[in-house]
Design a protein around this motif. Structure first.
Motif, PDB file in Angstrom:
ATOM      1  N   ILE A  21      39.093  46.041 -29.552  1.00  0.00           N
ATOM      2  CA  ILE A  21      38.845  44.612 -29.711  1.00  0.00           C
ATOM      3  C   ILE A  21      39.991  43.832 -29.064  1.00  0.00           C
ATOM      4  O   ILE A  21      41.158  44.034 -29.414  1.00  0.00           O
ATOM      5  CB  ILE A  21      38.732  44.230 -31.207  1.00  0.00           C
ATOM      6  N   ASP A  22      39.649  42.958 -28.105  1.00  0.00           N
ATOM      7  CA  ASP A  22      40.642  42.105 -27.452  1.00  0.00           C
ATOM      8  C   ASP A  22      41.841  42.911 -26.929  1.00  0.00           C
ATOM      9  O   ASP A  22      43.001  42.576 -27.188  1.00  0.00           O
ATOM     10  CB  ASP A  22      41.136  41.011 -28.410  1.00  0.00           C
ATOM     11  N   ASN A  23      41.531  43.974 -26.200  1.00  0.00           N
ATOM     12  CA  ASN A  23      42.568  44.816 -25.593  1.00  0.00           C
ATOM     13  C   ASN A  23      43.455  45.522 -26.611  1.00  0.00           C
ATOM     14  O   ASN A  23      44.524  46.015 -26.284  1.00  0.00           O
ATOM     15  CB  ASN A  23      43.451  44.023 -24.627  1.00  0.00           C
ATOM     16  N   ASN A  24      43.055  45.558 -27.850  1.00  0.00           N
ATOM     17  CA  ASN A  24      43.797  46.276 -28.873  1.00  0.00           C
ATOM     18  C   ASN A  24      42.850  47.198 -29.628  1.00  0.00           C
ATOM     19  O   ASN A  24      41.645  46.937 -29.711  1.00  0.00           O
ATOM     20  CB  ASN A  24      44.465  45.317 -29.859  1.00  0.00           C
ATOM     21  N   TYR A  25      43.421  48.227 -30.204  1.00  0.00           N
ATOM     22  CA  TYR A  25      42.615  49.171 -30.970  1.00  0.00           C
ATOM     23  C   TYR A  25      42.860  48.970 -32.449  1.00  0.00           C
ATOM     24  O   TYR A  25      43.971  48.659 -32.879  1.00  0.00           O
ATOM     25  CB  TYR A  25      42.962  50.616 -30.584  1.00  0.00           C
ATOM     26  N   MET A  49      49.222  62.790 -29.642  1.00  0.00           N
ATOM     27  CA  MET A  49      49.006  61.448 -29.113  1.00  0.00           C
ATOM     28  C   MET A  49      47.721  61.419 -28.289  1.00  0.00           C
ATOM     29  O   MET A  49      47.449  62.341 -27.516  1.00  0.00           O
ATOM     30  CB  MET A  49      50.201  61.059 -28.240  1.00  0.00           C
ATOM     31  N   LEU A  50      46.928  60.381 -28.466  1.00  0.00           N
ATOM     32  CA  LEU A  50      45.735  60.158 -27.653  1.00  0.00           C
ATOM     33  C   LEU A  50      45.993  58.939 -26.788  1.00  0.00           C
ATOM     34  O   LEU A  50      46.192  57.827 -27.291  1.00  0.00           O
ATOM     35  CB  LEU A  50      44.498  59.944 -28.529  1.00  0.00           C
ATOM     36  N   ILE A  51      46.020  59.125 -25.473  1.00  0.00           N
ATOM     37  CA  ILE A  51      46.310  58.028 -24.548  1.00  0.00           C
ATOM     38  C   ILE A  51      45.070  57.173 -24.367  1.00  0.00           C
ATOM     39  O   ILE A  51      44.038  57.647 -23.913  1.00  0.00           O
ATOM     40  CB  ILE A  51      46.781  58.569 -23.185  1.00  0.00           C
ATOM     41  N   ARG A  52      45.206  55.890 -24.719  1.00  0.00           N
ATOM     42  CA  ARG A  52      44.128  54.928 -24.507  1.00  0.00           C
ATOM     43  C   ARG A  52      44.739  53.563 -24.238  1.00  0.00           C
ATOM     44  O   ARG A  52      45.860  53.269 -24.647  1.00  0.00           O
ATOM     45  CB  ARG A  52      43.215  54.829 -25.746  1.00  0.00           C
ATOM     46  N   GLY A  53      44.024  52.704 -23.543  1.00  0.00           N
ATOM     47  CA  GLY A  53      44.441  51.322 -23.368  1.00  0.00           C
ATOM     48  C   GLY A  53      45.671  51.137 -22.505  1.00  0.00           C
ATOM     49  O   GLY A  53      46.339  50.114 -22.603  1.00  0.00           O
ATOM     50  N   ILE A  54      45.965  52.105 -21.617  1.00  0.00           N
ATOM     51  CA  ILE A  54      47.221  52.020 -20.883  1.00  0.00           C
ATOM     52  C   ILE A  54      47.206  50.941 -19.808  1.00  0.00           C
ATOM     53  O   ILE A  54      48.255  50.493 -19.373  1.00  0.00           O
ATOM     54  CB  ILE A  54      47.593  53.379 -20.257  1.00  0.00           C
ATOM     55  N   LYS A  55      46.034  50.477 -19.395  1.00  0.00           N
ATOM     56  CA  LYS A  55      45.982  49.452 -18.356  1.00  0.00           C
ATOM     57  C   LYS A  55      46.585  48.134 -18.825  1.00  0.00           C
ATOM     58  O   LYS A  55      47.032  47.328 -18.027  1.00  0.00           O
ATOM     59  CB  LYS A  55      44.532  49.234 -17.904  1.00  0.00           C
ATOM     60  N   GLU A  56      46.577  47.899 -20.128  1.00  0.00           N
ATOM     61  CA  GLU A  56      47.103  46.645 -20.642  1.00  0.00           C
ATOM     62  C   GLU A  56      48.599  46.723 -20.946  1.00  0.00           C
ATOM     63  O   GLU A  56      49.197  45.742 -21.386  1.00  0.00           O
ATOM     64  CB  GLU A  56      46.365  46.249 -21.937  1.00  0.00           C
ATOM     65  N   MET A  57      49.230  47.865 -20.707  1.00  0.00           N
ATOM     66  CA  MET A  57      50.626  48.058 -21.084  1.00  0.00           C
ATOM     67  C   MET A  57      51.544  47.929 -19.871  1.00  0.00           C
ATOM     68  O   MET A  57      51.136  48.136 -18.734  1.00  0.00           O
ATOM     69  CB  MET A  57      50.796  49.441 -21.728  1.00  0.00           C
ATOM     70  N   GLU A  58      52.811  47.581 -20.122  1.00  0.00           N
ATOM     71  CA  GLU A  58      53.801  47.496 -19.051  1.00  0.00           C
ATOM     72  C   GLU A  58      54.184  48.883 -18.555  1.00  0.00           C
ATOM     73  O   GLU A  58      54.496  49.077 -17.384  1.00  0.00           O
ATOM     74  CB  GLU A  58      55.044  46.753 -19.531  1.00  0.00           C
ATOM     75  N   TYR A  59      54.207  49.852 -19.453  1.00  0.00           N
ATOM     76  CA  TYR A  59      54.445  51.246 -19.102  1.00  0.00           C
ATOM     77  C   TYR A  59      53.921  52.093 -20.251  1.00  0.00           C
ATOM     78  O   TYR A  59      53.659  51.602 -21.347  1.00  0.00           O
ATOM     79  CB  TYR A  59      55.935  51.530 -18.858  1.00  0.00           C
ATOM     80  N   LEU A  60      53.743  53.376 -19.996  1.00  0.00           N
ATOM     81  CA  LEU A  60      53.290  54.291 -21.043  1.00  0.00           C
ATOM     82  C   LEU A  60      54.480  55.053 -21.572  1.00  0.00           C
ATOM     83  O   LEU A  60      55.156  55.762 -20.824  1.00  0.00           O
ATOM     84  CB  LEU A  60      52.246  55.263 -20.487  1.00  0.00           C
ATOM     85  N   HIS A  61      54.727  54.943 -22.857  1.00  0.00           N
ATOM     86  CA  HIS A  61      55.877  55.588 -23.484  1.00  0.00           C
ATOM     87  C   HIS A  61      55.433  56.846 -24.217  1.00  0.00           C
ATOM     88  O   HIS A  61      54.514  56.817 -25.041  1.00  0.00           O
ATOM     89  CB  HIS A  61      56.547  54.623 -24.471  1.00  0.00           C
ATOM     90  N   ILE A  62      56.071  57.972 -23.907  1.00  0.00           N
ATOM     91  CA  ILE A  62      55.831  59.233 -24.608  1.00  0.00           C
ATOM     92  C   ILE A  62      57.049  59.490 -25.501  1.00  0.00           C
ATOM     93  O   ILE A  62      58.132  59.807 -25.002  1.00  0.00           O
ATOM     94  CB  ILE A  62      55.650  60.417 -23.636  1.00  0.00           C
TER      95      ILE A  62
END
Length: 311
Positions: A21-25, A49-62
């Motif tokens: 919803i609105d770019n958030n889960y 960890m399940l990677i989702r919604g990474i397009k809306e993030m500045e970077y993906l943090h593991i």
């Protein structure tokens, strides 16, 4: 949802927009096993960890605690960097790409290629896997990289660059337009976008292109197993040889040695079973009286390819 996550659960999450919803889960109801932080799914002790919604993030943090990642190939559509905590025991980032040892492939939820029988391919276990993002149009191996590398290239890659200092084993899968070896490399050469050894007697990486005719240089005496697999599974590929080629004969989709006593390579067929998430490779109409070359036998072993002989 609760309980230990399964690929069925992952599939449901990825397909069910009720969580998005609105770019958030959000989680509907309470879960004793899973929570959301920074738009990603984690189990409660934050080891999975399940990677989702990474397009809306500045970077993906593991985070450092992560031991297993679901949906890691989402990274290939990610146009920003992957950042891994330095003290993570299993994953690390290289030029913004996600890396791990192939021996730890189970930590990305599956084998890199589910058809590779890794028990029979021991050397692959010491290789580094690099899952590339699409931030840069180029993927260049670092100058100081000293290991063997398995690159999974994102579809937008223009160039994969092998530096002059890199002399170890390399294997590349995925889509990329140009393969470049920097001047001064003492081990590799590129001819027509394919990777060879320095004196062009061995084909190391076959870079498949659409509607391609692959002309084998007269100097080539040997074709690596991985290159054979790419050639054999290419539907639109045609092989050409000079009349005076002293090493090979090509007839009816099969490449033989000059004496036609060995099958060097032949077309691989595939049956896909989407409900089971599996593919079945096979070669057919093989003459029992003609030997299959050891390297192509290795291909069949690596990828569990069934050999169907003529009756």
């Amino acid at each position: 949802f609760s309980g230990s996550i399964s690929w069925e659960t992952v599939k449901d999450i990825m397909q069910n927009e009720i969580f998005h919803i609105d770019n958030n889960y959000i989680l509907l109801g309470e879960s004793e096993e899973w929570f959301i932080e920074n738009n990603q799914f984690y189990n409660q002790n934050k080891t999975e960890m399940l990677i989702r919604g990474i397009k809306e993030m500045e970077y993906l943090h593991i985070p450092s605690t992560i031991e297993k990642i679901f949906s890691p190939f989402s990274i290939m559509g990610f146009d920003k960097d992957v950042v891994v905590d330095d003290d993570n025991r299993y994953f690390y980032s290289c030029n913004g790409n996600l890396c791990l040892y192939l021996s730890e492939a189970k930590r990305i939820g599956q084998n890199i290629n589910q058809n590779i029988n890794q028990k029979k391919v021991e050397r692959l276990k010491n290789m580094i896997v690099c899952i590339s993002n699409r931030k840069s149009k180029e993927l260049r191996i670092q100058d100081d990289f000293s290991g063997e590398i398995f690159i999974i290239s994102s579809p937008e890659k223009e160039n994969v660059i092998i530096p002059s200092s890199f002399t170890n084993y390399i294997y590349i899968i995925g889509t990329y337009k140009n393969l470049i070896v920097e001047e001064g490399n003492q081990v590799y050469s590129v001819v027509d976008n394919h990777l060879y050894n320095k004196d062009i007697t061995q084909l190391i990486i076959f870079n498949p292109q659409e509607d391609e005719i692959y002309k084998i240089p007269n100097s080539v005496k040997e074709i690596n197993a991985n290159a054979l697999f790419e050639i054999a599974k290419s539907n639109k590929l045609s092989i050409e040889l000079d009349e005076n080629n002293e090493n090979f004969i090509y007839e009816d989709g099969t490449l033989y040695n000059k004496e036609k006593t060995k099958i060097i390579c032949t077309k691989i067929h595939v049956n896909v079973y989407p409900n089971e998430g599996e593919s079945h490779y096979y070669i057919q109409d093989i003459d029992k009286n003609i030997e299959i070359d050891d390297k192509f036998k290795q291909v069949c072993e690596m990828y569990d390819i069934e050999i169907k002989y003529k009756k």
